[in-house]
Write a protein that holds these residues in place. Structure first.
Motif, short mmCIF file in Angstrom:
data_model
loop_
_atom_site.label_atom_id
_atom_site.label_comp_id
_atom_site.label_asym_id
_atom_site.label_seq_id
_atom_site.Cartn_x
_atom_site.Cartn_y
_atom_site.Cartn_z
N LEU A 40 -1.38 -4.92 3.28
CA LEU A 40 -0.90 -3.54 3.15
C LEU A 40 -1.10 -2.71 4.40
N GLY A 41 -2.30 -2.74 4.98
CA GLY A 41 -2.57 -1.92 6.16
C GLY A 41 -2.31 -0.45 5.87
N LEU A 42 -1.55 0.21 6.75
CA LEU A 42 -1.24 1.63 6.59
C LEU A 42 -0.23 1.91 5.47
N GLY A 43 0.44 0.87 4.99
CA GLY A 43 1.34 1.02 3.85
C GLY A 43 2.77 1.40 4.16
N SER A 44 3.14 1.49 5.45
CA SER A 44 4.49 1.95 5.80
C SER A 44 5.58 1.05 5.22
N ASP A 45 5.41 -0.27 5.37
CA ASP A 45 6.44 -1.19 4.87
C ASP A 45 6.52 -1.16 3.35
N ALA A 46 5.37 -1.02 2.70
CA ALA A 46 5.36 -0.96 1.23
C ALA A 46 6.09 0.30 0.74
N ILE A 47 5.93 1.41 1.45
CA ILE A 47 6.62 2.65 1.08
C ILE A 47 8.13 2.47 1.19
N VAL A 48 8.57 1.87 2.30
CA VAL A 48 10.01 1.63 2.49
C VAL A 48 10.55 0.72 1.39
N ALA A 49 9.81 -0.35 1.09
CA ALA A 49 10.23 -1.27 0.03
C ALA A 49 10.31 -0.54 -1.31
N ALA A 50 9.33 0.33 -1.58
CA ALA A 50 9.31 1.06 -2.85
C ALA A 50 10.50 2.00 -2.96
N HIS A 51 10.92 2.57 -1.84
CA HIS A 51 12.11 3.42 -1.86
C HIS A 51 13.35 2.60 -2.25
N VAL A 52 13.45 1.40 -1.70
CA VAL A 52 14.64 0.57 -1.95
C VAL A 52 14.65 0.00 -3.37
N LYS A 74 7.99 11.07 -1.37
CA LYS A 74 6.90 11.23 -2.33
C LYS A 74 7.05 10.24 -3.49
N ARG A 75 8.25 10.10 -4.01
CA ARG A 75 8.47 9.15 -5.12
C ARG A 75 8.16 7.72 -4.67
N ALA A 76 8.57 7.37 -3.44
CA ALA A 76 8.32 6.02 -2.94
C ALA A 76 6.83 5.77 -2.79
N MET A 77 6.10 6.74 -2.24
CA MET A 77 4.66 6.58 -2.07
C MET A 77 3.96 6.39 -3.41
N ARG A 78 4.35 7.19 -4.39
CA ARG A 78 3.68 7.13 -5.70
C ARG A 78 3.97 5.81 -6.42
N ARG A 79 5.06 5.13 -6.05
CA ARG A 79 5.41 3.87 -6.73
C ARG A 79 4.60 2.67 -6.24
N VAL A 80 4.00 2.76 -5.07
CA VAL A 80 3.24 1.62 -4.54
C VAL A 80 1.92 1.48 -5.30
N LEU A 111 13.24 -4.44 8.18
CA LEU A 111 12.55 -5.18 7.12
C LEU A 111 13.44 -5.38 5.91
N VAL A 112 14.10 -4.32 5.49
CA VAL A 112 14.97 -4.40 4.31
C VAL A 112 16.07 -5.44 4.51
N MET A 131 6.02 6.21 10.43
CA MET A 131 7.44 5.90 10.55
C MET A 131 8.12 5.66 9.21
N ALA A 132 7.36 5.47 8.14
CA ALA A 132 7.97 5.28 6.82
C ALA A 132 8.82 6.48 6.46
N ALA A 133 8.39 7.68 6.85
CA ALA A 133 9.16 8.88 6.54
C ALA A 133 10.52 8.85 7.22
N VAL A 134 10.54 8.43 8.49
CA VAL A 134 11.79 8.34 9.24
C VAL A 134 12.68 7.24 8.66
N ARG A 135 12.08 6.11 8.30
CA ARG A 135 12.84 4.97 7.78
C ARG A 135 13.45 5.28 6.41
N VAL A 136 12.69 5.94 5.56
CA VAL A 136 13.22 6.32 4.24
C VAL A 136 14.37 7.31 4.40
N LYS A 137 14.22 8.25 5.32
CA LYS A 137 15.28 9.22 5.57
C LYS A 137 16.54 8.53 6.06
N GLU A 138 16.36 7.55 6.98
CA GLU A 138 17.52 6.81 7.50
C GLU A 138 18.22 6.03 6.40
#
Length: 256
Positions: A103-115, A150-156, A86-87, A70-77
């Motif tokens: 961290l778990g699956l990392g979805s929330d961290a990816i969203v945070a990294a995007h922001v 991709k940029r958000a994932m690489r930042r975590v 969360l944000v 769902m991180a992909a959908v959330r970042v797109k939104e």
């Protein structure tokens, strides 16, 4: 640790790197079935690296692998000017320093990294070595058509560590936001990935001493994601500020 059948040199190199990181032996797959590999190794679980990435699997067929979900959908939104629970609850802003303690699956961290963007920092802690290794590997190798994702994932930045030890060693105000999403006692998802994560994850509940340390370490806010009726918000002193379909967010304001 092994590979898919007939691995190329790139897969072999990837598998060796993961094996070295985890400290597990890399066994040649040759033409053996996974069931035969379990039998020969005497182990009931394995990490298999193939052209599509790396996954953990046990003899019962449970699988765990990285996927942004769902991180992909959330970042797109968010990129379209939308909102994210969360944000909003955490008040994450561009340039923030965020510590995800679970961290778990990392979805929330990816969203945070995007922001937080290029000027911010997102650190993810995961105490279980298999989860930490596969998620860290996936964050750096997962192929996505979305440059933002991709940029958000690489930042975590992932660290295999227990948040209790990390928090106690952090200076005051080391982060703007500290986030907890401990494994729910009862999961409603029937996703095989979520169930496998529950098998691998650290089941230890969040304790008051860790919350106190987080409040010292966070400059603005400590966040807890839990089921609203779990009793955890009341037990740990969090104020519920946002509710979603099957969970809620509680906050502790640090006011610094």
């Amino acid at each position: 640790m092994t590979t898919s059948r007939k691995p190329g040199e790139e897969v072999r190199t990837e598998a060796q790197g993961l094996a070295d990181k985890i400290g597990a032996p890399l066994l040649p797959r040759e033409s053996f079935s996974l069931a035969k590999m379990f039998e020969m190794s005497g182990s009931g679980e394995a990490i298999i690296v193939g052209p599509g990435g790396a996954r953990w699997q046990d003899a019962g067929g449970k699988e765990f692998f990285f996927h942004p979900n769902m991180a992909a959908v959330r970042v797109k939104e968010l990129s379209r000017g939308g909102t994210d629970a969360l944000v909003e609850a955490a008040g994450i802003q561009s340039g923030d320093r965020v510590l995800d303690c679970t961290l778990g699956l990392g979805s929330d961290a990816i969203v945070a990294a995007h922001v937080v963007g290029e000027t911010g920092k997102v650190t993810g802690l995961e105490s279980q070595p298999v989860i930490a290794a596969l998620v860290a590997h996936g964050l750096t190798t997962y192929r996505s058509d979305s440059p933002r994702l991709k940029r958000a994932m690489r930042r975590v930045r992932v660290h295999c560590a227990d948040y209790r030890e990390v928090l106690s060693s952090c200076p005051d105000d080391a982060y703007d936001i500290v986030f907890f999403d401990p494994m729910f006692r009862y999961t409603v998802s029937r996703s095989s990935g979520v169930q496998a994560l529950k098998t691998l994850a650290n089941p230890a509940p969040l304790g008051p001493s860790s919350v106190a340390e987080a409040k010292r370490v966070a400059r603005r806010r400590v966040i807890l994601k839990e089921r609203k009726m779990s009793g955890e918000f009341e037990r740990l002193g969090f104020r519920v500020v946002k509710e979603a379909s099957n969970h809620a967010f509680g906050v502790l304001d640090c006011g610094r």
